[in-house]
Design an enzyme around this catalytic site. Structure first.
Site, PDB file in Angstrom:
ATOM      1  N   LEU A  30      26.784  25.095  42.609  1.00  0.00           N
ATOM      2  CA  LEU A  30      26.521  24.365  43.845  1.00  0.00           C
ATOM      3  C   LEU A  30      25.680  25.148  44.849  1.00  0.00           C
ATOM      4  O   LEU A  30      25.288  24.596  45.875  1.00  0.00           O
ATOM      5  CB  LEU A  30      27.845  23.935  44.492  1.00  0.00           C
ATOM      6  CG  LEU A  30      28.716  23.002  43.644  1.00  0.00           C
ATOM      7  CD1 LEU A  30      30.010  22.677  44.369  1.00  0.00           C
ATOM      8  CD2 LEU A  30      27.961  21.737  43.268  1.00  0.00           C
ATOM      9  N   ASN A  67      35.932  22.805  48.646  1.00  0.00           N
ATOM     10  CA  ASN A  67      36.884  23.873  48.341  1.00  0.00           C
ATOM     11  C   ASN A  67      36.226  25.145  47.817  1.00  0.00           C
ATOM     12  O   ASN A  67      36.814  26.221  47.903  1.00  0.00           O
ATOM     13  CB  ASN A  67      37.902  23.359  47.308  1.00  0.00           C
ATOM     14  CG  ASN A  67      38.813  24.448  46.812  1.00  0.00           C
ATOM     15  OD1 ASN A  67      39.611  24.986  47.553  1.00  0.00           O
ATOM     16  ND2 ASN A  67      38.694  24.790  45.530  1.00  0.00           N
ATOM     17  N   SER A  75      39.651  29.722  56.297  1.00  0.00           N
ATOM     18  CA  SER A  75      40.591  30.772  55.936  1.00  0.00           C
ATOM     19  C   SER A  75      41.146  31.394  57.200  1.00  0.00           C
ATOM     20  O   SER A  75      40.491  31.393  58.257  1.00  0.00           O
ATOM     21  CB  SER A  75      39.880  31.853  55.111  1.00  0.00           C
ATOM     22  OG  SER A  75      40.698  33.002  54.949  1.00  0.00           O
ATOM     23  N   TYR A 103      32.815  37.829  54.106  1.00  0.00           N
ATOM     24  CA  TYR A 103      33.645  36.656  53.805  1.00  0.00           C
ATOM     25  C   TYR A 103      34.239  36.076  55.085  1.00  0.00           C
ATOM     26  O   TYR A 103      34.178  34.866  55.325  1.00  0.00           O
ATOM     27  CB  TYR A 103      34.754  37.060  52.838  1.00  0.00           C
ATOM     28  CG  TYR A 103      35.785  35.986  52.601  1.00  0.00           C
ATOM     29  CD1 TYR A 103      35.527  34.924  51.744  1.00  0.00           C
ATOM     30  CD2 TYR A 103      37.034  36.049  53.238  1.00  0.00           C
ATOM     31  CE1 TYR A 103      36.479  33.932  51.519  1.00  0.00           C
ATOM     32  CE2 TYR A 103      37.988  35.062  53.024  1.00  0.00           C
ATOM     33  CZ  TYR A 103      37.710  34.020  52.169  1.00  0.00           C
ATOM     34  OH  TYR A 103      38.652  33.036  51.963  1.00  0.00           O
ATOM     35  N   LYS A 130      33.732  32.298  56.791  1.00  0.00           N
ATOM     36  CA  LYS A 130      34.842  31.375  57.022  1.00  0.00           C
ATOM     37  C   LYS A 130      34.966  31.028  58.506  1.00  0.00           C
ATOM     38  O   LYS A 130      35.389  29.908  58.852  1.00  0.00           O
ATOM     39  CB  LYS A 130      36.144  31.966  56.481  1.00  0.00           C
ATOM     40  CG  LYS A 130      36.201  32.000  54.957  1.00  0.00           C
ATOM     41  CD  LYS A 130      36.008  30.609  54.349  1.00  0.00           C
ATOM     42  CE  LYS A 130      36.176  30.602  52.846  1.00  0.00           C
ATOM     43  NZ  LYS A 130      36.051  29.245  52.269  1.00  0.00           N
ATOM     44  N   ILE A 183      47.859  32.901  50.104  1.00  0.00           N
ATOM     45  CA  ILE A 183      48.243  31.857  49.151  1.00  0.00           C
ATOM     46  C   ILE A 183      48.208  32.482  47.760  1.00  0.00           C
ATOM     47  O   ILE A 183      47.130  32.690  47.192  1.00  0.00           O
ATOM     48  CB  ILE A 183      47.296  30.641  49.216  1.00  0.00           C
ATOM     49  CG1 ILE A 183      47.144  30.138  50.654  1.00  0.00           C
ATOM     50  CG2 ILE A 183      47.787  29.548  48.277  1.00  0.00           C
ATOM     51  CD1 ILE A 183      48.404  29.598  51.280  1.00  0.00           C
TER      52      ILE A 183
END
Length: 254
Positions: free
Chosen positions: A65, A91, A145, A159, A163, A192
């Site tokens: 993607l 996601n 996140s 990262y 986010k 998670i």
């Protein structure tokens, strides 16, 4: 409260973890689904079997993607199979590696941006024509996140930045797409466990330390996040937009 029965959902990165749990939850809520994956068909095959056992439609397709033509083709395949798109769950994302400021090169910088942000642009832009004509309005849910809220742990600088950008993207897109009756929201998960992300990039010692600081005294599960995504995907009188649900057991409170 709205119903998801008969809704058409497209979920990216749904081969495992949060994406797979979300696809399963949407199927159980009555959705027909199209499952994007990048690595591994086992999870998508299980989800298709589940949907078909319930008399619902499901299919899956591979795509990188970060590549715009590939994203367009994947979204088009989803819309053709489903007969439209009512729900989009962005996601796909990842930390790639833990790198501190002095170790970050331009290739790594761009890779993390592409995986967490360019994918979201490519998919959402491609899905927009279908979302605009959804019968009862449409819903986009973006995966942010806790790192986007708090800055994350050391080594997650790029990262965490991306986010945080997803949170702003969500708010801006909610303002822009509201006139088309498209609601845009986000979820911001904390720790998670049971996902490839933490299996690869979080040590047991780090996880145990994080859990000790969580008021609820446990890590989250992919199902915890899937429940919130399904809530945001539902109509619920159609008035929740531009919001972020924090899913972290109370460790970060705003």
């Amino acid at each position: 409260m709205g119903t998801l029965a008969g809704k058409k959902a497209f979920i990216t990165g749904a081969e495992q973890g949060i994406g797979k749990a979300t696809a399963q939850k949407l199927i159980e809520a009555g959705c027909d689904v199209y499952i994007h994956y990048f690595s591994g068909e086992e999870g998508p095959k299980e989800l298709v079997a589940l949907a078909e056992s319930r008399g619902q439609k499901a299919a899956y397709g591979f795509a990188d993607l970060t590549n715009e033509p590939a994203a367009v083709q994947c979204v088009s395949a989803a819309a053709e199979f489903l007969g439209g798109i009512d729900i989009l769950v962005n996601n796909v994302g990842g930390i790639i590696a833990r790198k501190w400021l002095g170790d970050i090169d331009i290739k790594f910088w761009q890779t993390v941006i592409d995986i967490n942000m360019t994918t979201m642009l490519n998919v959402t832009q491609s899905a927009l024509p279908y979302l605009k004509v959804a019968d009862e309005g449409a819903s986009i849910v973006n995966l942010a996140s806790l790192a986007g809220r708090s800055g994350g742990h050391s080594g997650s600088l790029v990262y965490s930045m991306t986010k945080g950008a997803v949170l702003t993207w969500t708010r801006s897109l909610a303002a822009e797409l509201g006139e088309h009756q498209i609601r845009v929201n986000a979820v911001a998960p904390g720790l998670i466990l049971g996902t490839r992300f933490h299996n690869q990039h979080t040590t047991k010692e780090s996880a145990d330390q994080t859990i000790r600081d969580i008021p609820l005294g446990r890590a989250g599960t992919p199902e915890d996040v899937a429940n919130a995504i399904c809530f945001l995907a539902s109509e619920y009188d159609g008035f929740i937009s531009g919001a972020t649900i924090d899913i972290n057991g109370g460790v970060y409170r705003m």
